[in-house]
Design a protein around this motif. Sequence first.
Motif, mmCIF file in Angstrom:
data_model
loop_
_atom_site.group_PDB
_atom_site.id
_atom_site.type_symbol
_atom_site.label_atom_id
_atom_site.label_comp_id
_atom_site.label_asym_id
_atom_site.label_seq_id
_atom_site.Cartn_x
_atom_site.Cartn_y
_atom_site.Cartn_z
ATOM 1 N N PHE A 125 4.618 -0.102 10.761
ATOM 2 C CA PHE A 125 4.348 -0.604 9.100
ATOM 3 C C PHE A 125 5.496 0.485 8.363
ATOM 4 C CE2 PHE A 125 3.048 -1.104 4.931
ATOM 5 C CZ PHE A 125 2.658 -2.357 4.467
ATOM 6 N N LEU A 126 4.645 1.984 8.211
ATOM 7 C CA LEU A 126 5.881 2.770 7.592
ATOM 8 C C LEU A 126 7.622 2.306 8.290
ATOM 9 C CD1 LEU A 126 3.762 6.204 8.108
ATOM 10 C CD2 LEU A 126 4.080 4.622 6.009
ATOM 11 N N ARG A 127 7.717 2.529 9.285
ATOM 12 C CA ARG A 127 8.970 2.368 9.581
ATOM 13 C C ARG A 127 10.127 1.030 9.190
ATOM 14 N NH1 ARG A 127 12.695 4.243 14.477
ATOM 15 N NH2 ARG A 127 14.188 4.179 14.211
ATOM 16 N N GLU A 128 9.214 -0.720 9.064
ATOM 17 C CA GLU A 128 10.116 -1.229 9.246
ATOM 18 C C GLU A 128 10.119 -1.594 7.558
ATOM 19 O OE1 GLU A 128 8.595 -4.140 12.210
ATOM 20 O OE2 GLU A 128 9.310 -2.560 13.752
ATOM 21 N N VAL A 129 8.475 -1.738 7.108
ATOM 22 C CA VAL A 129 8.946 -1.399 5.081
ATOM 23 C C VAL A 129 10.052 -1.440 5.310
ATOM 24 C CG1 VAL A 129 7.837 -2.075 3.285
ATOM 25 C CG2 VAL A 129 6.565 -2.247 6.255
ATOM 26 N N ASP A 130 10.814 -2.001 4.241
ATOM 27 C CA ASP A 130 12.565 -0.993 3.359
ATOM 28 C C ASP A 130 11.597 -1.257 1.879
ATOM 29 O OD1 ASP A 130 14.361 -0.488 2.594
ATOM 30 O OD2 ASP A 130 15.315 -2.874 2.620
ATOM 31 N N SER A 131 11.048 -0.497 1.465
ATOM 32 C CA SER A 131 11.085 -0.492 0.175
ATOM 33 C C SER A 131 10.619 1.265 0.143
ATOM 34 C CB SER A 131 9.247 -0.556 0.387
ATOM 35 O OG SER A 131 9.083 -2.062 0.249
ATOM 36 N N SER A 132 10.590 1.775 -1.273
ATOM 37 C CA SER A 132 11.041 2.621 -1.483
ATOM 38 C C SER A 132 9.433 4.049 -1.467
ATOM 39 C CB SER A 132 11.193 2.823 -3.043
ATOM 40 O OG SER A 132 9.631 2.838 -4.117
ATOM 41 N N SER A 133 8.436 3.811 -1.114
ATOM 42 C CA SER A 133 7.534 3.932 -0.647
ATOM 43 C C SER A 133 6.624 3.172 -0.182
ATOM 44 C CB SER A 133 6.670 4.079 -2.356
ATOM 45 O OG SER A 133 7.000 5.475 -2.558
ATOM 46 N N VAL A 134 6.791 3.871 1.114
ATOM 47 C CA VAL A 134 5.768 3.053 2.589
ATOM 48 C C VAL A 134 3.968 4.138 2.758
ATOM 49 C CG1 VAL A 134 5.249 1.609 4.324
ATOM 50 C CG2 VAL A 134 7.579 2.155 3.363
ATOM 51 N N MET A 135 2.901 2.842 2.419
ATOM 52 C CA MET A 135 1.492 4.347 2.683
ATOM 53 C C MET A 135 0.733 3.633 3.602
ATOM 54 S SD MET A 135 0.765 3.783 -1.985
ATOM 55 C CE MET A 135 2.572 4.535 -2.388
ATOM 56 N N VAL A 136 -0.329 3.893 4.388
ATOM 57 C CA VAL A 136 -1.183 3.778 4.862
ATOM 58 C C VAL A 136 -3.027 4.695 4.510
ATOM 59 C CG1 VAL A 136 -2.204 4.346 7.607
ATOM 60 C CG2 VAL A 136 0.177 3.702 6.792
ATOM 61 N N ASN A 137 -3.224 3.266 4.149
ATOM 62 C CA ASN A 137 -5.047 3.508 3.861
ATOM 63 C C ASN A 137 -4.954 3.979 2.284
ATOM 64 O OD1 ASN A 137 -5.572 2.406 5.725
ATOM 65 N ND2 ASN A 137 -6.769 4.031 7.703
ATOM 66 N N ALA A 138 -3.626 3.946 1.532
ATOM 67 C CA ALA A 138 -3.651 4.563 0.153
ATOM 68 C C ALA A 138 -3.362 3.299 -0.925
ATOM 69 C CB ALA A 138 -3.231 5.212 -0.320
ATOM 70 N N MET A 151 10.731 9.843 4.646
ATOM 71 C CA MET A 151 11.215 9.444 6.400
ATOM 72 C C MET A 151 12.700 8.942 6.201
ATOM 73 S SD MET A 151 9.874 6.237 8.264
ATOM 74 C CE MET A 151 8.698 6.431 8.662
ATOM 75 N N LYS A 173 12.616 7.417 1.993
ATOM 76 C CA LYS A 173 11.896 6.713 1.471
ATOM 77 C C LYS A 173 10.671 7.359 1.373
ATOM 78 C CE LYS A 173 10.482 3.455 4.863
ATOM 79 N NZ LYS A 173 10.316 2.373 5.672
ATOM 80 N N TYR A 174 9.765 7.320 0.148
ATOM 81 C CA TYR A 174 8.820 8.136 0.532
ATOM 82 C C TYR A 174 7.127 7.642 1.613
ATOM 83 C CZ TYR A 174 9.468 10.825 -3.400
ATOM 84 O OH TYR A 174 10.456 11.530 -3.997
ATOM 85 N N VAL A 175 6.413 8.080 1.766
ATOM 86 C CA VAL A 175 5.764 8.214 3.034
ATOM 87 C C VAL A 175 4.524 8.554 2.607
ATOM 88 C CG1 VAL A 175 6.994 6.445 5.199
ATOM 89 C CG2 VAL A 175 6.644 9.353 5.542
ATOM 90 N N VAL A 176 3.230 7.869 2.273
ATOM 91 C CA VAL A 176 2.193 8.294 2.050
ATOM 92 C C VAL A 176 0.950 8.923 3.041
ATOM 93 C CG1 VAL A 176 0.429 8.362 0.952
ATOM 94 C CG2 VAL A 176 2.465 8.153 -0.218
ATOM 95 N N GLY A 227 -2.870 8.310 3.739
ATOM 96 C CA GLY A 227 -3.549 8.147 2.931
ATOM 97 C C GLY A 227 -4.705 8.231 4.197
ATOM 98 N N SER A 228 -6.336 8.123 3.013
ATOM 99 C CA SER A 228 -7.407 7.697 4.894
ATOM 100 C C SER A 228 -8.673 6.966 3.436
ATOM 101 C CB SER A 228 -7.981 8.640 5.430
ATOM 102 O OG SER A 228 -8.241 10.161 3.912
ATOM 103 N N GLY A 229 -7.728 6.271 2.901
ATOM 104 C CA GLY A 229 -8.403 4.922 1.472
ATOM 105 C C GLY A 229 -8.824 5.646 0.437
ATOM 106 N N GLN A 230 -8.069 6.180 0.380
ATOM 107 C CA GLN A 230 -7.966 6.928 -1.605
ATOM 108 C C GLN A 230 -7.182 5.847 -2.683
ATOM 109 O OE1 GLN A 230 -6.402 8.412 1.482
ATOM 110 N NE2 GLN A 230 -7.362 11.182 0.995
#
Lengths: 421, 421
Positions: free
Chosen positions: A359-372, B113, B410-413, B415-418
């Motif tokens: 998801f981080l690699r392939e989503v073409d957006s200015s901010s890509v997040m995991v679990n936030a 990234m 691009k920014y990558v974040v 998180g752990s549920g924030q």
Amino acid sequence: MDIKANMQALGQRARIASAAMAKASTAAKNQALQAIAHAIRRDAAILRAANEQDLAAARTAGLEPAMLDRLTLSEQAINTMAEGLEQMVKLPDPVGEITDMKFRPSGIQIGKMRVPLGVIGIIYEARPNVTVDAAGLCIKSGNATILRGGSEAIHCNRALAKLVREGLSSAGLPADAVQVVDTTDRAAVGALITMPEYVDVIVPRGGKSLIARLMQEATVPMIKHLDGICHVYIDDKADLQKAVPVAFNAKCHRYGTCNTMETLLVARSVAPAFLPAVAAQYQEKQVELRCDPEAAAILQAYPYLATATEEDWRTEYLAPVLAVKIVADVDEAIAHINRYSSKHTESIITEDYTRAMQFLREVDSSSVMVNASTRFADGFEYGLGAEIGISNDKLHARGPVGLEGLTSQKYVVFGSGQIRQ
Amino acid sequence: MDIKANMQALGQRARIASAAMAKASTAAKNQALQAIAHAIRRDAAILRAANEQDLAAARTAGLEPAMLDRLTLSEQAINTMAEGLEQMVKLPDPVGEITDMKFRPSGIQIGKMRVPLGVIGIIYEARPNVTVDAAGLCIKSGNATILRGGSEAIHCNRALAKLVREGLSSAGLPADAVQVVDTTDRAAVGALITMPEYVDVIVPRGGKSLIARLMQEATVPMIKHLDGICHVYIDDKADLQKAVPVAFNAKCHRYGTCNTMETLLVARSVAPAFLPAVAAQYQEKQVELRCDPEAAAILQAYPYLATATEEDWRTEYLAPVLAVKIVADVDEAIAHINRYSSKHTESIITEDYTRAMQFLREVDSSSVMVNASTRFADGFEYGLGAEIGISNDKLHARGPVGLEGLTSQKYVVFGSGQIRQ
């Protein structure tokens, strides 16, 4: 023609001021910021009176309540502007920073030095606080700026411009480093965006129609702040203890901001468990859920249920409305996002490492997040200090644009008499 | 209208290919580069025959010798193209690199990234080697590209395009990742620069008139490669043992390159010692010196002496001609440079620390040097590997543009549920 000549004169003065700003010391720039903050607090009553003139005209013109709200300069808003400047004093000066120095086999040492962009034109809504934020950011980053705020705020912007010029002068910096366009004629914008000899970059903020017009007409490069059609994807490996609060926060923390979630994507196999849980929270806020048929079937008892159309996947509601769609897996989620998103901010909720990385690699957006929550996409939250906007562009600045986004890097070479062989 | 439709179709295919390229593995991209290098060596005779067709047409059309020279694909040039691709294999893959990760008080971890730009349109002269260099750089950086080379090279570019497509396919990558515009109609350029929906950035290389036209018409952002009016300033604290060789090298190492010195500035007090010493070397190369009155008085015995006019300060000679001007000090040198330079590369020769730092800070060019020849401003010499051009722009890429200049961050974040408070 008069307007064009006036704008050219403004541009010329800005270009001259930019040379002095580029070599201004950190101390002088900070002194100016502090002096402006002081003047704003001192003249709060004068600013409120100017703002009252704008508000009276706006009410007569029948401006919408949301716009009146943005235009209003309360006592608290005046204090926040001054505090914003004081916070900028504490930010490190980006100008002159040398990085990445390395020796080459030829013996030269090569690196990069951060330098101001030069003259920055900023076109924005009728929000007086932006005048001060933008002036402060441009001063700290060593740029000259030409500010064109929404015409409804003209009296207040004039009053603020006077204080900014006073602050610059008191610190020995050129007052012309910050100029406010003193006309409400729209031709001024046309002139501003077509004088690359005096303006190095335009930062447009505001509605889609403004940006569309600028994209057609501008010959100066732009750092565009567009809309935010942000997505959260709930993966089937999501921890629902995280997924529910994040999905609720991303939609309901604030409705009118560009980093608010507008479409919720849910993996098919967790939808029956996840959707009713999050809907219970949305219901308290009376959030309308515009669902595709599968999601609607799960949420059929939800009181604010509506049917999503193709148009909903492309809509920035800025309101308690959310589009909801069931997808098969992370691949379908990424495909949907890359098709419909405005390339602002997207988040995946998952405990699966490989899918998070995909998801981080392939989503073409200015901010890509995991679990936030997407609501974190913001200059303050990212630690940039203030921001001038959030860029949806890929070139130069992407995402929240702070001091660094208002600078460029040039190559510097330290030699000791080397010649090329 | 057919041309426009054809270009749109090209753009659509490029956009689709760019998604696959963005997630391509380093191994697959390197395999493609190696396969193309192999095919170029294998089909050298076919390439030379295609080039011979171009050359015959160019001779008939009466092309200038310098342009014929650039158009010619010698056996050695073919080998150099293949070697260039093999060198790109060894460069680190910029895509996916995550940097600047830091924790924020909210608990999220934020960083950047590096990602491809998407689709890059490149417009260039009739130089077949650029086709291969540009294709290679775009493949390695995970972009799709549309190449529009000078029409005189059309046969050779077609033959090269076939080999590039073959190489991409053999590595399991989409052949459409590199497309060569297969028409010499200039309307193709007009279409290419006005389809932002399919093209993310245009890299124009070539003459001033091309760039001027593109700046008027383009709606796609550009990374412009302009002219090089480069300066060397000999300070009165210069070590003449360094100054003479650098001034000679910067002018005479190669005349036709954009990082060649075109104007020599000399501090008044060292001019009587320095100018005759360097002129003795220029004389051997029959370099014409176009001097201001003061320099002319010192060099009155020089056999290739001429008088400089205002026009000379703005001229990129690309020939054994040099403008020479006496200045009072480093301040006057910087003022002259910031007025007349094309913001490419400038160098100061001095042993004085404070003046060196002032020159580095205040000269507004993409490369600023101390005690080194301007000829070092080059992707290979800076350690970037190959380069697609040298940007005179301030936004995004500045100076030599290598793989990194063809990417964005691009920014990558993590998180752990924030959620945002």
